[in-house]
Design an enzyme around this catalytic site. Structure first.
Site, PDB file in Angstrom:
ATOM      1  CD  GLU B  45      -2.766  -1.134   2.441  1.00 45.69           C
ATOM      2  OE1 GLU B  45      -2.859  -0.131   3.178  1.00 45.69           O
ATOM      3  OE2 GLU B  45      -3.239  -2.241   2.723  1.00 45.69           O
ATOM      4  CG  ASP B  56      -3.387   7.847   8.626  1.00 42.93           C
ATOM      5  OD1 ASP B  56      -3.248   6.626   8.764  1.00 42.93           O
ATOM      6  OD2 ASP B  56      -3.704   8.383   7.545  1.00 42.93           O
TER       7      ASP B  56
END
Ligand SMILES: Cc1ncc(COP(=O)(O)O)c(C=O)c1O
Lengths: 393, 254
Positions: B45, B56
């Site tokens: 990824e 995040d």
């Protein structure tokens, strides 16, 4: 054309809920319940009581005689600066804490820039005895010390946002991350008409008490309920949304939204989002925002900490695009001068955010017969330091 | 057949690794990808950094800020990856936020991905229904698989809907958290993994968030087809640079 949110959470092409799946259950729960809750008689009763007895509503609609003489028109000031805690922000936090209670939430989080919304949130949490965590950029904590102290006295935990540019947008990111980490017991009280649907609509409804009162008060003063102009400053857009709300469909009422031009619209140090912004997604909403060509969100600047948000609420993006509202940008210098002028002419020290709205009288000519309502969103106590330094008082 | 679907047919537990493009140094992107493939993992990824990565935690935020400071943009990434399919065979997925893609133009972005040989996209803040109504045809036109996330809070009904519109795997977020959290794999996760297993979804599930070593990889893949490591690898890169990436991977796969 409709200026109200549609079933899918959009204002024209703006709005929606661009949120990670982790937030979906929280936002969905709110979306499914907010209107139902707000319509409950027990909610309305409690909300209206608190607005009256605790916030001090209705706030006066004051005819500013000397200011009117100077600008040769009829100027009314909607005195949101007289609300408890010093700004309109508390109308929304009262509403949302009551929603949170009815959703069974036991913990409140909020973001704040200047600290006004943080204080208003800490205040209602103290009132209700609910745990409160406020995220604030590290940079803002340093420059807004009095409001940090207020929040602490009110029992809130102030958590510094250390990521990105360490200002309002980053505090908002941190609050959203907290909500992802605490999806069940926590309600996020957003401080303006921004964020994913249903926040822009919910916050606008809570602030709409402003224009509801203006209508009544204009009638009492022998005018029709519709003024010729309503003027308000726009950071995220909540005080403007409240002042415009009941006039959105009255096309004869001219709406003026005032943004911060900072050191000048094209100086690179500005927060004039409607002019500098492009369509994009920020904090879960499709709207106009300041960004690089690559789509990275840029840091706005204004002397007023309450206006330096890189986006505007989706309602305002729609009002801009559809030309329903006129957008005017005001520099630091113009705002500061207008703020001082209000002190001298009317004995009112305005918040620097509100001073941006006042500066419109130097930019735009009104007719003598025009009835102009200006939403004085907050008082200047929090800004004394800035005034003192700026004018070397 | 898309490389992702081919990979999903292999009879083994799959390891996917996330890293931020342009981190630690702007020109590390291709080196990291090539070394990861050599070390024997199954998917990569590639994180396209964003100024405001809502989903995040601190590690990936910091790597994103650094990568942006290094000059990473969509255009730079596409240029770096121009010849990647000459050397790399495993599935490549770009993970990024919606705003930079919108500014590039969603169709242009997808077209570029297809030209390079990207197999899929993960866009945490592009909601399932918006994708389904507005962008599905574009993704399909360019043969890109969109990967959706589910969490312990996602209702079974919604998971079944997501399963129906998924063409590859489902990204099963292990706990209610942002990336990089240290939530142990406890009873909540066990119950959640079992609940998903009992739904007999057509799409394989790959678990992400909170996986950092061999032990958590094993736990995560007890019920699921594979697992994704992100923050732990970004931390490793931050400390060790691009040398000896295989040491990190062999610590997981032993
Ligand atoms: C007094 C005052 N006015 C205006 C604003 C701007 O917010 P909004 O545009 O949501 O009214 C703020 C924000 O802190 C404020 O404190």
């Amino acid at each position: 054309m409709s200026y109200f949110v549609d079933k899918k959470g959009y204002y024209g092409e703006f709005g929606g809920a661009f949120i990670p799946e982790m937030l979906y259950p929280n936002v969905k729960e709110l979306e499914e319940n907010y209107l139902k809750i707000m319509q409950e008689p027990s909610f309305q009763q409690e909300f209206q009581d608190l607005l009256k007895e605790y916030v001090g509503r209705p706030t006066p609609l004051f005819f500013a005689k000397r200011l009117s003489e100077k600008y040769n028109t009829k100027i009314y000031l909607k005195r949101e600066d007289l609300c408890h805690t010093g700004a309109h922000k508390v109308n929304n936090t009262i509403g949302q804490i009551l929603v949170a209670k009815r959703l069974g939430k036991t913990r409140i989080i909020a973001e704040t820039g200047a600290g006004q919304h943080g204080v208003a949130t800490a205040t209602v949490c103290a009132l209700m005895g609910i745990e409160c965590v406020v995220y604030m950029g590290e940079v803002d904590i340093a420059r807004q010390a009095p409001n940090v102290a207020r929040m602490k006295m009110l029992g809130a935990k102030v958590v510094p946002a250390l990521s990105g540019s360490r200002t309002l947008k980053d505090a908002t990111n941190e609050a959203i991350r907290d909500w992802i980490n605490n999806p069940v017991n926590t309600h996020y009280i957003i401080g303006s008409v921004v964020g994913p649907h249903p926040y822009p609509d919910m916050v606008a409804r809570f602030q709409s008490v402003i224009s509801e009162e203006i209508k009544k008060q204009l009638l009492e003063k022998g005018h029709t309920e519709n003024p010729d102009y309503v003027i308000a400053c726009v950071g995220g857009g909540s005080n403007a949304a409240g002042a415009f709300y009941h006039y959105l469909d009255e096309e004869k009422v001219n709406l003026i939204a005032v943004e911060a031009a900072g050191l000048g619209i094209h100086s690179g140090e500005s927060a004039a989002t409607s002019i500098l912004g492009k369509e994009g997604v920020i904090h879960g909403s499709k709207t106009l925002l300041m960004q690089s060509t690559d789509g990275q969100i840029t840091e706005p600047y204004s002397i007023s900490a309450g206006l330096d948000y890189p986006g505007i609420g989706p309602l305002h993006a729609h009002l801009y695009k559809s030309k329903r509202a006129e957008f005017i940008s005001i520099t630091d210098a113009e705002a500061m001068r207008a703020g001082l002028e209000l002190c001298e002419l009317e004995g009112i020290i305005p918040a620097i955010e509100s001073a941006h709205a006042l500066a419109v009288f130097n930019m735009k000519k009104f007719k003598k017969s025009d009835v102009v309502v200006l939403n004085l969103s907050g008082r200047g106590d929090k800004d004394l330091d800035t005034y003192v330094k700026y004018f070397k008082l | 057949m898309n490389r992702i679907n081919q990979k999903l047919q292999e009879n083994k537990k799959l390891l996917s690794i996330y890293f931020t493009a342009g981190f630690p140094k702007i020109n590390d992107t291709v080196t990291v990808i090539e070394n990861l493939e050599k070390s024997g993992i199954d998917f990569i990824e590639i994180g396209l950094p964003f100024s405001d990565p809502l989903a995040d935690g601190p590690t990936i935020q910091a790597s994103s800020t650094k990568a942006l400071g290094n000059g990473m943009t969509s255009e730079v990434l596409f240029n770096q990856l121009k010849n990647i399919r000459k050397t790399v065979k495993i599935p490549l997925i770009i993970m990024g936020y919606f705003n930079p893609m919108m500014q590039y133009g969603v169709e242009n972005f997808c077209k570029k991905c297809a030209e390079i040989g990207i197999d899929g996209l993960i866009i945490p803040d592009l909601p399932v229904d918006v994708y389904n109504n507005d962008y599905k045809t574009i993704f399909k036109k360019y043969g890109l698989i969109n990967v959706f996330l589910i969490t312990p809070q996602t209702s079974s009904e919604r998971i079944q809907f997501i399963d129906k519109i998924s063409d590859g795997f489902i990204y099963m977020v292990s706990s209610s958290s942002v990336t990089g959290s240290q939530n142990a794999f406890g009873k909540v996760q066990d119950d959640y993994f079992k609940r998903i297993a009992d739904l007999y979804l057509k799409s394989p599930q790959i678990v992400g968030f909170g996986i950092s070593n061999a032990e958590t990889f094993k736990k995560a893949t007890k019920y699921a087809k594979g697992a994704i490591i992100g923050s732990a690898f970004v931390k490793y890169l931050d400390k060790n640079g691009t040398a000896n990436i295989n040491n990190f991977v062999s610590g997981i796969l032993d």
